[in-house]
Design a protein around this motif. Sequence first.
Motif, short mmCIF file in Angstrom:
data_model
loop_
_atom_site.label_atom_id
_atom_site.label_comp_id
_atom_site.label_asym_id
_atom_site.label_seq_id
_atom_site.Cartn_x
_atom_site.Cartn_y
_atom_site.Cartn_z
N ASP A 203 -37.89 -21.50 -1.10
CA ASP A 203 -37.59 -21.48 0.30
C ASP A 203 -37.90 -22.99 0.73
O ASP A 203 -37.44 -23.58 1.83
CB ASP A 203 -38.61 -20.57 0.70
CG ASP A 203 -37.94 -19.04 0.98
OD1 ASP A 203 -36.69 -19.41 1.03
OD2 ASP A 203 -38.87 -18.14 0.79
N SER B 93 -36.04 -22.30 4.43
CA SER B 93 -35.51 -20.85 4.71
C SER B 93 -36.92 -20.08 4.74
O SER B 93 -36.90 -19.14 4.03
CB SER B 93 -34.51 -20.36 3.80
OG SER B 93 -34.81 -20.36 2.52
N TYR B 94 -37.80 -20.42 5.13
CA TYR B 94 -39.21 -19.95 4.84
C TYR B 94 -39.28 -18.38 4.79
O TYR B 94 -38.78 -17.66 5.90
CB TYR B 94 -40.33 -20.45 5.94
CG TYR B 94 -40.24 -21.95 5.72
CD1 TYR B 94 -41.06 -22.57 5.00
CD2 TYR B 94 -39.64 -22.59 6.78
CE1 TYR B 94 -40.90 -24.07 4.75
CE2 TYR B 94 -39.67 -24.18 6.67
CZ TYR B 94 -40.21 -24.76 5.60
OH TYR B 94 -40.23 -26.17 5.59
N HIS C 44 -35.98 -16.20 0.50
CA HIS C 44 -35.82 -16.08 -0.91
C HIS C 44 -37.30 -15.57 -1.26
O HIS C 44 -37.00 -14.72 -2.27
CB HIS C 44 -35.58 -17.61 -1.67
CG HIS C 44 -34.35 -17.99 -1.17
ND1 HIS C 44 -34.44 -18.94 -0.23
CD2 HIS C 44 -33.37 -18.00 -1.86
CE1 HIS C 44 -32.98 -19.33 -0.10
NE2 HIS C 44 -32.38 -18.69 -1.04
N GLU D 69 -30.99 -12.42 4.90
CA GLU D 69 -30.61 -13.69 5.53
C GLU D 69 -29.69 -13.43 6.50
O GLU D 69 -29.88 -14.09 7.61
CB GLU D 69 -29.46 -14.62 4.50
CG GLU D 69 -29.33 -16.01 4.71
CD GLU D 69 -28.53 -16.63 3.40
OE1 GLU D 69 -27.66 -15.95 3.07
OE2 GLU D 69 -28.58 -17.75 3.60
N CYS E 94 -43.78 -12.83 4.17
CA CYS E 94 -42.55 -13.11 4.23
C CYS E 94 -41.85 -12.95 5.49
O CYS E 94 -40.97 -13.85 6.12
CB CYS E 94 -41.53 -12.59 2.97
SG CYS E 94 -42.12 -13.10 1.37
N ASN F 120 -37.44 -19.36 11.19
CA ASN F 120 -35.89 -19.54 10.99
C ASN F 120 -35.27 -18.92 12.27
O ASN F 120 -35.43 -18.13 12.75
CB ASN F 120 -35.42 -18.55 9.79
CG ASN F 120 -35.87 -19.01 8.45
OD1 ASN F 120 -35.46 -19.97 7.74
ND2 ASN F 120 -36.86 -18.19 8.18
#
Lengths: 173, 276
Positions: A69, A74-75, A78, A137, B24, B32
């Motif tokens: 990441d 893309s924290y 993944h 995602e 997460c 994001n």
Amino acid sequence: MNNVTLTNIFRFFIFVLIQVFILKNIDLGEGVLNYLLFYIYPLFIILLPSKIPHVYLILLGFLIGISIDLFYNSYGIHASAAVFTAYIRPYVLSFLEPRGGYVSGEGLTKYRYGETWFLQYSAFLLVIHLLFLFSVEAFTFIYIKEILLRTFFSFMGSFLLVIIYIFLFNPKD
Amino acid sequence: MRGIIQFILRYNGFFLFLILEVICFFLIIRFNESQNRIYFSSANFFTGLAYDKYYNFKQYVNLSGVADSLAKENAIIYEQLERSKFNNKVLIDTALAKNIIQKYTYTPARVINNTTQLHNNYITLDRGAKHGIKPHSGVIGENGLVGIITNTSKYYSLAISLLHRQTKISVKIRRNNELGSLVWAGTDARFMSLEAVPNYVPIVEGDTIETSGYSSIFPEGLTIGLIDTFWINPGSSFYHIDVRLNNNLRNIQYTQIVRNLFQEEQMTLEEQGKNE
């Protein structure tokens, strides 16, 4: 520190490096090829020794996911997929358990458990990983078609990498 | 107690898994942009669907099926109004076949989520990119403005409400065409402030405020509200004017999304001029 540990530490760094400096930059172009992405780092989770405590397995999954990441900016994306893959691994293993069972502390490789078993096992985890990854995602199931297409094509590409790695080096652990 | 600890130890993998996934997802939403937007705009599939269902129920109770068709008719009528047209007449050559062409189009949309009590309020509408909605379109209600579209997803779009700190609408006073800009102070959903009106302009309470048409978003002459109170702060050369909004943004249901077909042209031209 024994051999298995060192192998896995080494593999961690190699896979992260290959992933972020080579595979990340592959751009095959337009159309269907756009769905084809290459992922090698899930193989780290796949190859971790059998009977590794579940907690460590999940923590290591998080570690490699977040490392990827950091380079993909893309924290969490993944990392969440890697954590999920690590979490689900023991269940997949018990589902696919060979007649002799697993030997504690050894790598789950083609060398030890044979071609058919390893290909089944790695394909299973890879699909789970990619499906989870692309769903997170997209973050919504509106794009379910794209998610499935991406999973399918990326699985083809990534599985090819897994096969190349396994047949080229045929690691013991 | 012992049982609980044993339970947790037995399933420690599961709890670690849950904790890490929560971390997460927190990271994903925090860092994001696109996932963040999907999460917060509520223009996402599930919440959108939920709001939609809730609204459908509410609509049934309100028997507003009739209003639905009225909204469509309104859109057609709005489009026929003079202020929706662009006068293409050139005096030198009056033989041009089509002198009046369409400038604004209207799409009816229902409000499926709306806040008015926050400092920065947003409105979710049930029309999106699939219906031809583009960002920078205006949203108007029966009696005045509602907001401006900022994001669109496939079926939904998100508008910043008039009741948003960043809202700034170019308006004029109908009686004397004096220009000003309308902003929201962030407290009362019934009032907005009219800024930049110099203190020598004669105004009275009850003057009508309407859109100026200078921005590329709203057509000219849409009524927004009336001047409620005004005063001049000592030493200031501008009025402080409170405008009472005509429409009640708290219970708004039907809106029209206005799209300026010439917006891109106007913006490109103005951008060019600035860069030279």
